[in-house]
Design a protein around this motif. Sequence first.
Motif: not given
Length: 359
Positions: A6-28
Amino acid sequence: MKLIPREESLRKVPWKPGVVQVGCDIYTMDGVPHPLCARNALASVVHSFADLGYQVKAAIEMEFYLLDPETAQPRGTEVNCYGIADPEGYGPVLEDIQVLVEEYGIAVEAWNYEYAPGQFEVNVRYDDALKAAEDGVLLKNAVKEIALKHGVVATFMGKPFGHLAGSGMHVHQSLWNDGVNAFAGGTTRELSDLGRHYLGGLQKHIRDLTLFGSPSLNDFKRRQEGSFCPTRATWGDDNRTVAIRVITADSCRIEQRDAAASANPYLVLAAQLAAGREGIAKGIEPPAKCEGNSYTDTQAELLPQSAVEAAELLQASEFAHRAFPPLLTDTFVDTARWEYRQLAGHVSDFERARFVGVI
């Protein structure tokens, strides 16, 4: 299964420099929303409210402990609930968490010491239901990771210590239409008809859906009289002994208080919203409110006292099987029963101390 970011969920992880995180929807693999995905369960209920013309807003409060990693115990023994002192030296940890989770995109309204040494509560600002649940999931992980950087362990276990307060998850919820709170009943400081029926649905189905909010056997050890954890299916006005609290003094909303901090915020909110929607659809009227101490209200039904009892209620609930995919409810029931079998076969230190040398 397939994971779709989910593109809108992309965010930096401030306590892990250089790391970003993104949430995913789960489908069959066939492209159908996966029935075991907790987020899908909540999204389905939220969309059903949108079909009625309502936006769902929610806020989550969670309690947790910060513990010494070697002893798995709090640093001190004093209760500092709502105190301004920091006798156990947790201030730097909490300050770091506050700053970093704000940078992470989670709006925290308040932190405070709770009713046990090393126990805290965090209140997240209300938002759209899906965002509120996602914030709850990510906040728990953030607290645990940031705490480790300070040499302490964070736990959201429902009842980590038998003699100390358990950790709960309180969910505030309201429905909105064109920017107007649909729960507000004018100037009378009472719920609207819609809000009252929503409350009726929550109260009617709170026992059936308990397992979603208390998925672990340990969570039910919180249910003790006088502990601020509800034991009966009651509601009341600004009453912290009841299971469902109605708040009309400022922003009109309903707070359900029975879930444990260990639970999945997506499923907790999905279950409560589904019950509220059923109340609206069927015009369910709530019973008389509890005016005093809910723990002594013998006219009200007891909430389930064990995961086994909660699993039986969920499995037998016609409403739950209509509201959620059978695979989801069946999996929760099977897991609770499996966990019980594992625990039943475990010999504890308590049993040895009680029986060795006596029997």
